[in-house]
Design a protein around this motif. Structure first.
Motif, PDB file in Angstrom:
ATOM      1  N   ALA A   1      37.785 -29.865 -48.423  1.00  0.00           N
ATOM      2  CA  ALA A   1      39.152 -29.839 -48.463  1.00  0.00           C
ATOM      3  C   ALA A   1      39.548 -28.598 -49.529  1.00  0.00           C
ATOM      4  CB  ALA A   1      39.858 -31.012 -49.185  1.00  0.00           C
ATOM      5  N   GLY A   2      39.046 -28.308 -50.412  1.00  0.00           N
ATOM      6  CA  GLY A   2      39.426 -27.056 -51.228  1.00  0.00           C
ATOM      7  C   GLY A   2      39.288 -26.014 -50.768  1.00  0.00           C
ATOM      8  N   VAL A   3      38.252 -25.711 -49.992  1.00  0.00           N
ATOM      9  CA  VAL A   3      37.914 -24.506 -49.274  1.00  0.00           C
ATOM     10  C   VAL A   3      38.662 -24.388 -48.009  1.00  0.00           C
ATOM     11  CG1 VAL A   3      35.930 -23.492 -47.750  1.00  0.00           C
ATOM     12  CG2 VAL A   3      35.254 -24.649 -50.107  1.00  0.00           C
ATOM     13  N   ASP A   4      39.061 -25.252 -47.398  1.00  0.00           N
ATOM     14  CA  ASP A   4      40.151 -25.283 -46.198  1.00  0.00           C
ATOM     15  C   ASP A   4      41.331 -24.683 -46.709  1.00  0.00           C
ATOM     16  OD1 ASP A   4      38.207 -25.982 -44.401  1.00  0.00           O
ATOM     17  OD2 ASP A   4      38.909 -28.161 -44.109  1.00  0.00           O
TER      18      ASP A   4
ATOM     19  N   ILE B   1      38.290 -19.133 -54.933  1.00  0.00           N
ATOM     20  CA  ILE B   1      38.051 -20.139 -55.906  1.00  0.00           C
ATOM     21  C   ILE B   1      37.078 -19.719 -56.812  1.00  0.00           C
ATOM     22  CG2 ILE B   1      36.765 -22.413 -55.810  1.00  0.00           C
ATOM     23  CD1 ILE B   1      37.823 -22.860 -53.144  1.00  0.00           C
ATOM     24  N   VAL B   2      37.346 -20.015 -57.988  1.00  0.00           N
ATOM     25  CA  VAL B   2      36.281 -19.859 -59.080  1.00  0.00           C
ATOM     26  C   VAL B   2      35.436 -21.178 -59.529  1.00  0.00           C
ATOM     27  CG1 VAL B   2      35.829 -19.314 -61.767  1.00  0.00           C
ATOM     28  CG2 VAL B   2      37.501 -18.202 -60.338  1.00  0.00           C
ATOM     29  N   PRO B   3      34.389 -21.273 -59.036  1.00  0.00           N
ATOM     30  CA  PRO B   3      33.496 -22.589 -59.216  1.00  0.00           C
ATOM     31  C   PRO B   3      32.970 -22.964 -60.429  1.00  0.00           C
ATOM     32  CG  PRO B   3      32.340 -21.306 -58.038  1.00  0.00           C
ATOM     33  CD  PRO B   3      33.454 -20.498 -58.226  1.00  0.00           C
ATOM     34  N   VAL B   4      33.790 -23.498 -61.598  1.00  0.00           N
ATOM     35  CA  VAL B   4      33.293 -23.683 -62.948  1.00  0.00           C
ATOM     36  C   VAL B   4      32.581 -25.100 -62.830  1.00  0.00           C
ATOM     37  CG1 VAL B   4      33.999 -24.442 -65.276  1.00  0.00           C
ATOM     38  CG2 VAL B   4      35.113 -22.346 -63.865  1.00  0.00           C
ATOM     39  N   CYS B   5      33.180 -26.085 -62.236  1.00  0.00           N
ATOM     40  CA  CYS B   5      32.419 -27.433 -61.958  1.00  0.00           C
ATOM     41  C   CYS B   5      31.005 -27.329 -61.414  1.00  0.00           C
ATOM     42  CB  CYS B   5      33.130 -28.413 -61.097  1.00  0.00           C
ATOM     43  SG  CYS B   5      32.293 -29.570 -60.610  1.00  0.00           S
ATOM     44  N   SER B   6      30.117 -28.080 -62.184  1.00  0.00           N
ATOM     45  CA  SER B   6      28.630 -27.488 -61.879  1.00  0.00           C
ATOM     46  C   SER B   6      28.292 -27.866 -60.473  1.00  0.00           C
ATOM     47  CB  SER B   6      27.653 -28.442 -63.083  1.00  0.00           C
ATOM     48  OG  SER B   6      27.944 -29.827 -62.899  1.00  0.00           O
ATOM     49  N   PHE B   7      28.663 -29.075 -59.936  1.00  0.00           N
ATOM     50  CA  PHE B   7      28.690 -29.612 -58.665  1.00  0.00           C
ATOM     51  C   PHE B   7      29.223 -28.567 -57.606  1.00  0.00           C
ATOM     52  CE2 PHE B   7      30.308 -31.961 -54.924  1.00  0.00           C
ATOM     53  CZ  PHE B   7      28.917 -32.514 -54.377  1.00  0.00           C
ATOM     54  N   VAL B   8      30.257 -28.236 -58.073  1.00  0.00           N
ATOM     55  CA  VAL B   8      30.734 -27.161 -56.947  1.00  0.00           C
ATOM     56  C   VAL B   8      30.023 -25.700 -56.962  1.00  0.00           C
ATOM     57  CG1 VAL B   8      33.109 -25.761 -56.268  1.00  0.00           C
ATOM     58  CG2 VAL B   8      33.235 -28.040 -57.193  1.00  0.00           C
ATOM     59  N   ARG B   9      29.981 -25.426 -58.277  1.00  0.00           N
ATOM     60  CA  ARG B   9      29.252 -24.189 -58.314  1.00  0.00           C
ATOM     61  C   ARG B   9      27.800 -24.249 -57.616  1.00  0.00           C
ATOM     62  NH1 ARG B   9      28.876 -23.999 -63.440  1.00  0.00           N
ATOM     63  NH2 ARG B   9      26.947 -25.001 -63.738  1.00  0.00           N
TER      64      ARG B   9
ATOM     65  N   SER C   1      26.941 -26.116 -55.036  1.00  0.00           N
ATOM     66  CA  SER C   1      27.259 -26.173 -53.521  1.00  0.00           C
ATOM     67  C   SER C   1      27.661 -24.691 -53.060  1.00  0.00           C
ATOM     68  CB  SER C   1      28.619 -26.949 -53.392  1.00  0.00           C
ATOM     69  OG  SER C   1      28.152 -28.525 -53.667  1.00  0.00           O
ATOM     70  N   PHE C   2      28.096 -24.081 -53.822  1.00  0.00           N
ATOM     71  CA  PHE C   2      28.513 -22.572 -53.460  1.00  0.00           C
ATOM     72  C   PHE C   2      27.298 -21.677 -53.390  1.00  0.00           C
ATOM     73  CE2 PHE C   2      32.855 -23.525 -53.603  1.00  0.00           C
ATOM     74  CZ  PHE C   2      33.675 -22.471 -53.028  1.00  0.00           C
TER      75      PHE C   2
ATOM     76  N   ARG D   1      24.393 -22.802 -52.784  1.00  0.00           N
ATOM     77  CA  ARG D   1      23.393 -23.192 -51.620  1.00  0.00           C
ATOM     78  C   ARG D   1      23.858 -22.898 -50.293  1.00  0.00           C
ATOM     79  NH1 ARG D   1      22.285 -28.984 -54.791  1.00  0.00           N
ATOM     80  NH2 ARG D   1      20.732 -27.942 -56.211  1.00  0.00           N
ATOM     81  N   ASP D   2      25.356 -22.844 -50.276  1.00  0.00           N
ATOM     82  CA  ASP D   2      26.031 -22.629 -48.838  1.00  0.00           C
ATOM     83  C   ASP D   2      26.548 -21.419 -48.723  1.00  0.00           C
ATOM     84  OD1 ASP D   2      27.373 -23.063 -46.567  1.00  0.00           O
ATOM     85  OD2 ASP D   2      28.109 -24.891 -47.215  1.00  0.00           O
ATOM     86  N   ALA D   3      25.869 -20.481 -48.115  1.00  0.00           N
ATOM     87  CA  ALA D   3      26.115 -19.119 -47.920  1.00  0.00           C
ATOM     88  C   ALA D   3      27.925 -19.017 -47.170  1.00  0.00           C
ATOM     89  CB  ALA D   3      25.280 -18.119 -47.102  1.00  0.00           C
ATOM     90  N   SER D   4      28.055 -20.130 -46.472  1.00  0.00           N
ATOM     91  CA  SER D   4      29.301 -20.100 -45.695  1.00  0.00           C
ATOM     92  C   SER D   4      30.603 -20.191 -46.516  1.00  0.00           C
ATOM     93  CB  SER D   4      29.278 -21.218 -44.511  1.00  0.00           C
ATOM     94  OG  SER D   4      29.371 -22.511 -45.231  1.00  0.00           O
ATOM     95  N   LEU D   5      30.397 -20.530 -47.526  1.00  0.00           N
ATOM     96  CA  LEU D   5      31.548 -20.693 -48.718  1.00  0.00           C
ATOM     97  C   LEU D   5      31.758 -19.211 -49.401  1.00  0.00           C
ATOM     98  CD1 LEU D   5      30.679 -23.930 -50.357  1.00  0.00           C
ATOM     99  CD2 LEU D   5      31.984 -23.661 -48.238  1.00  0.00           C
ATOM    100  N   ALA D   6      31.011 -18.189 -49.345  1.00  0.00           N
ATOM    101  CA  ALA D   6      30.892 -17.024 -49.927  1.00  0.00           C
ATOM    102  C   ALA D   6      32.460 -16.387 -49.701  1.00  0.00           C
ATOM    103  CB  ALA D   6      29.805 -16.045 -49.502  1.00  0.00           C
ATOM    104  N   ASP D   7      33.130 -16.518 -48.634  1.00  0.00           N
ATOM    105  CA  ASP D   7      34.185 -15.826 -48.390  1.00  0.00           C
ATOM    106  C   ASP D   7      35.496 -16.220 -49.205  1.00  0.00           C
ATOM    107  OD1 ASP D   7      34.227 -18.215 -47.006  1.00  0.00           O
ATOM    108  OD2 ASP D   7      36.193 -17.753 -45.955  1.00  0.00           O
ATOM    109  N   VAL D   8      35.347 -17.363 -49.866  1.00  0.00           N
ATOM    110  CA  VAL D   8      36.303 -17.686 -50.645  1.00  0.00           C
ATOM    111  C   VAL D   8      36.017 -17.758 -52.470  1.00  0.00           C
ATOM    112  CG1 VAL D   8      37.594 -19.210 -49.176  1.00  0.00           C
ATOM    113  CG2 VAL D   8      35.935 -20.401 -50.502  1.00  0.00           C
ATOM    114  N   LYS D   9      34.808 -17.690 -52.362  1.00  0.00           N
ATOM    115  CA  LYS D   9      34.303 -17.410 -53.906  1.00  0.00           C
ATOM    116  C   LYS D   9      34.795 -16.213 -54.762  1.00  0.00           C
ATOM    117  CE  LYS D   9      30.422 -17.887 -56.849  1.00  0.00           C
ATOM    118  NZ  LYS D   9      29.221 -16.989 -57.415  1.00  0.00           N
ATOM    119  N   ALA D  10      35.341 -16.498 -55.925  1.00  0.00           N
ATOM    120  CA  ALA D  10      35.898 -15.213 -56.823  1.00  0.00           C
ATOM    121  C   ALA D  10      34.787 -14.728 -57.583  1.00  0.00           C
ATOM    122  CB  ALA D  10      37.131 -15.897 -57.704  1.00  0.00           C
TER     123      ALA D  10
END
Length: 94
Positions: free
Chosen positions: A60-63, A72-80, A82-83, A85-94
């Motif tokens: 939902a956050g990525v959408d 998105i800056v993934p500070v939360c360890s779970f989100v970090r 996930s980012f 491990r999943d290259a498809s999220l790279a477009d929104v990672k700051a």
């Protein structure tokens, strides 16, 4: 039925997940600037654990970020993790 809502006061926000109208968890963020959110916490109530709700919150956050042109800056360890491990999220990672 699963529902995810977004709440935002202009400084901080969160995505909240419900199962059959029961609170199941949340992913919180704060605005770094007009184009960047910092995700700082993800938590799912123990009763709802193991159902993939954390991943749904990230989705939902990525959408939201993609739709609004945000990063998105993934500070939360779970989100970090996930980012990482999943290259498809790279477009929104700051």
């Amino acid at each position: 039925m699963i529902r995810i809502d977004r709440e935002d006061d202009g400084r901080r926000g969160r995505f909240v997940i419900y199962e059959d109208e029961l609170y199941a968890g949340e992913m919180t963020y704060e605005w770094q600037d007009a184009r960047t959110i910092i995700v700082d916490h993800t938590g799912v109530e123990s009763y709802f654990g193991g159902k993939g709700y954390g991943r749904l919150l990230i989705g939902a956050g990525v959408d939201f970020a993609r739709r609004e042109g945000l990063r998105i800056v993934p500070v939360c360890s779970f989100v970090r993790k996930s980012f990482e491990r999943d290259a498809s999220l790279a477009d929104v990672k700051a």
